[in-house]
Scaffold this active site. Structure first.
Site, short mmCIF file in Angstrom:
data_model
loop_
_atom_site.label_atom_id
_atom_site.label_comp_id
_atom_site.label_asym_id
_atom_site.label_seq_id
_atom_site.Cartn_x
_atom_site.Cartn_y
_atom_site.Cartn_z
N GLU A 60 58.39 -5.80 62.25
CA GLU A 60 58.64 -5.28 63.60
C GLU A 60 60.11 -5.24 63.96
O GLU A 60 60.57 -4.35 64.68
CB GLU A 60 57.86 -6.10 64.64
CG GLU A 60 56.39 -5.69 64.80
CD GLU A 60 55.49 -6.28 63.73
OE1 GLU A 60 55.95 -7.17 62.99
OE2 GLU A 60 54.32 -5.84 63.63
N HIS A 129 46.09 -10.80 70.67
CA HIS A 129 45.95 -9.35 70.50
C HIS A 129 45.42 -8.68 71.77
O HIS A 129 44.83 -7.62 71.71
CB HIS A 129 45.00 -9.02 69.33
CG HIS A 129 45.61 -9.25 67.98
ND1 HIS A 129 45.87 -10.49 67.49
CD2 HIS A 129 46.01 -8.38 67.01
CE1 HIS A 129 46.41 -10.39 66.27
NE2 HIS A 129 46.51 -9.12 65.96
#
Lengths: 325, 368
Positions: A60, A129
């Protein structure tokens, strides 16, 4: 008009901008050949090819850093972070580098880039999540923050984000991807920083964002039919820039304000909204401002627990009814 | 074999090893050689060597001036000097084209100057003056001069390696043959962004050259005590399919040759490089650090290999007239003095800068 799902509208927005501007490139994990883990980018790889739609490693920091470096040297990248929770592993890039660079360099560097991410609960994915982290982004000077609630909006706000000369974070909601809606044909481009009054009313104002918008609308319909309470529902759509005019004008009319927020309570975006209305709309208020939020906890996974945690239509109806008495 | 072929052969040989010094002992016949050449007429040549010497002096004297100004309380905040590491900045910068990109760290005064940013702009920035390269908004750790290709100094360790990948990606996508140079310290090799960026650059075959300035210390701690391998960058190169490259970072010519070879490969689409330049900082980590953790005598040993000292000695041995070198020294001293005076004369930045340039429209508004 065509009926598209929210996820189809995401792809349509990206495709519209990539077709228009060769400088627009797209990178992220599983976005290309796989079409995205939420299938929100299906068809882009086939249409624009691997040079413009590039799959990345699970890195990321590299994804966001690469978007930043590309943006400062002439491209207009769109980077996808698969889940907004993963901002945790690239927050330096977003909060320290991208947000501050234009200011720190005295305007020498512009960063016209978009970070798209899947935000929010409803998928029973648990605490890492499912978060709503739009308030993290809102807290950092130098980031624009949008969170569309409909297919038409997500397409046209992505287009606006791509064309904007500054970094824009687009929070797409996981639980909205399957929702269908009318999307105007042809090129559509929205305006960042404009809220929408989706349901006019006179007794109270409900300000909502993303998944909380359809819930606020359903609650408003029930409050009207079951309790005779007329709610004005505002979809903020954009936290930065923030359309305070629409908000303050509504409160001037209704004299009551509710916020419906999926983010945890402390320093949620509603706190800033409440602060603005308390400072600038105080004399128009007939009652305390009321924030309807997720409790200040990490999200539980089980469907029963998650459903009871996120603000629901029932909770909105009950809270408004009780406090309007 | 003519001179051009000889250069080509040597460049190829030195592409990924520490390059050898000049060629005076190479076999050369009268037939090969149309006119007598001295050792100074090798692949680097006289003109570039004088530029290198001048640049080394600029970096050294400006950094020393920054330290003096700090002692006079005219430089506020922190500052991280590159004294002793100038050959890395100069050697790479001289191998770059004007449209190439440089990314560096908070220890970035030398790299920013080496790309051509004005000395008064750098000193002014350290002093919080309007003439600073970012008019006082960035400070010592964020020197940036985009018009010179200095794309920023980054103060979070490792952050700029992924950003450098992006600039290189952009050049690759736009089809230019620009290269990106990304400088960082040995300590950076132990942070995640280093590894993400190296893998990313290798997989995408990006035209970026990563340069680890190994000055033996991560801040106050010997790098060897916190790193699993002896050479923190070079020994990791294999993990990303890259060659293991170590260069004498105090030898500006060696740095220049290594840099040129890596840049040539990157421009030709052959992907990234990771170079570890062995060097030493003469001062502490930052102005707060007297560097007392260093073993006795270590600094003295490195001072014998001071990059400016050894470069000057080389020029003398190559036959550069002493009077020319002295003139460059005097001229550089004069220019640093002028830049200092210009920075001192510059006013502090106007308060209007505070609410300026958050957004591309020049403003800072977050609401209507």
């Amino acid at each position: 008009m065509a009926e598209l799902t929210y996820r189809e509208a995401v792809a349509a927005g990206i495709a519209q901008e990539m077709a228009r501007d060769e400088r627009v490139v797209f990178l992220g994990e599983d976005i290309g050949a796989a079409g995205g883990v939420f299938k929100a980018t299906v068809g882009l790889f086939e249409r624009f090819g691997p040079r413009r739609v590039r799959d990345t490693p699970i890195s990321e920091q590299a994804i966001i850093g690469a978007a930043m470096g590309a943006a400062m040297t002439g491209l207009r990248p769109i980077a996808e972070i698969m889940f907004s929770d993963f901002f945790g592993v690239c927050w330096d890039m977003i909060a320290n580098e991208i947000a501050k660079t234009r200011y720190m360099t005295n305007g020498q560097i512009s960063l016209p880039l978009v970070i798209r991410t899947a935000n929010g609960a409803g998928s029973r994915f648990g605490a890492q999540h499912s978060q709503s982290v739009e308030n993290w982004a809102m807290a950092i000077p130098g980031l624009k923050v949008v969170a569309p609630s409909t297919p038409a909006d997500v397409k046209a706000l992505i287009a606006a984000a791509v064309r904007d000369p500054d970094p824009v974070i687009v929070f797409e909601h996981k639980s909205l991807y399957a929702v269908k809606g009318e999307v105007p044909d042809g090129e559509t481009v929205d305006t960042l920083g404009s809220a929408k009054v989706l349901h006019p009313g006179k007794d109270c104002t409900i300000a909502a964002l993303a998944l909380m918008v359809p819930r606020a609308l359903e609650a408003a319909a029930r409050l009207q039919s079951e309790h005779g309470i007329s709610c004005e529902v505002i979809d903020l759509r954009s936290l930065v820039p923030l359309d305070t005019r629409t908000l303050l004008a509504s409160v001037e009319k209704t004299a009551r304000l509710y916020t419906v927020e999926e983010n945890p309570r402390l320093c949620g975006w509603g706190a800033e909204i409440a602060s603005i209305v308390a400072e600038e709309g105080f004399w128009n208020l007939d009652a305390p401002i009321c924030r309807i939020t997720t409790p200040h906890i990490p999200l539980p996974a089980a469907d029963r627990l998650e459903d009871a945690t996120i603000p629901s239509v029932d909770r909105i109806v009950e809270t408004v009814r009780r406090t309007m008495d | 074999m003519n001179l051009r072929e000889r250069r080509k052969r040597r460049d190829a040989a030195s592409a990924y090893s520490t390059p050898q010094e000049a060629t005076e002992n190479d076999s050369m016949t009268a037939l090969d050689q149309p006119r007598p050449l001295s050792a100074a007429d090798d692949d680097i040549g006289r003109e570039k060597r004088l530029r290198m010497f001048r640049l080394l002096l600029e970096l050294r004297l400006t950094e020393k001036r920054a330290y003096d100004l700090f002692l006079q309380n005219l430089v506020k905040g922190t500052s991280h000097l590159s004294l002793g590491q100038e050959a890395v900045a100069a050697g790479f910068a001289l191998g770059m084209r004007r449209d190439d990109y440089t990314f560096c760290t908070y220890r970035g005064h030398a790299h920013t100057l080496a790309r051509g940013a004005p000395m008064s702009g750098v000193l002014g920035e350290l002093m919080g003056r309007e003439c600073g390269v970012t008019a006082g908004k960035g400070g010592s750790m964020h020197l940036t001069s985009v018009e010179h290709g200095a794309m920023g100094s980054y103060a979070i360790v490792g952050a700029h390696l992924p950003v450098a990948c992006g600039a290189a990606w952009s050049a690759q996508y736009r089809g230019t043959d620009q290269v990106t140079a990304c400088f960082f310290g040995d300590g950076t090799t132990n942070i995640g962004a280093f590894h993400e960026a190296l893998n990313f650059a290798a997989v995408w075959k990006l035209p970026v050259v990563f340069v680890c300035e190994n000055n033996l210390y991560m801040e106050y701690t010997p790098i060897g005590t916190v790193t699993a391998v002896e050479h923190p960058a070079a020994d990791r190169a294999a993990a990303y399919g890259l060659a293991r490259t170590i260069v004498d970072g105090n030898d500006a010519d060696a740095v220049f040759r290594t840099a040129s070879a890596a840049f040539a490969r990157a421009r030709a689409g052959q992907g990234p490089a990771l170079i570890e330049a062995m060097t030493y900082r003469h001062s502490g980590h930052s102005r707060a650090d007297p560097a007392q953790y260093r073993p006795k005598g270590e600094l003295d040993e490195w001072l014998k290999r001071d990059p400016i000292k050894i470069y000057r000695e080389r020029l003398v041995s190559l036959g550069f007239p002493e009077v020319d070198l002295g003139a460059i020294e005097a001229d550089t001293e004069r220019r640093v003095n002028e830049a200092t005076e210009a920075a001192k004369a510059s006013p502090p930045p106007p308060l209007t800068l505070i609410e300026k340039d958050l957004w591309a429209d020049g403003g800072v508004a977050w609401r209507n």
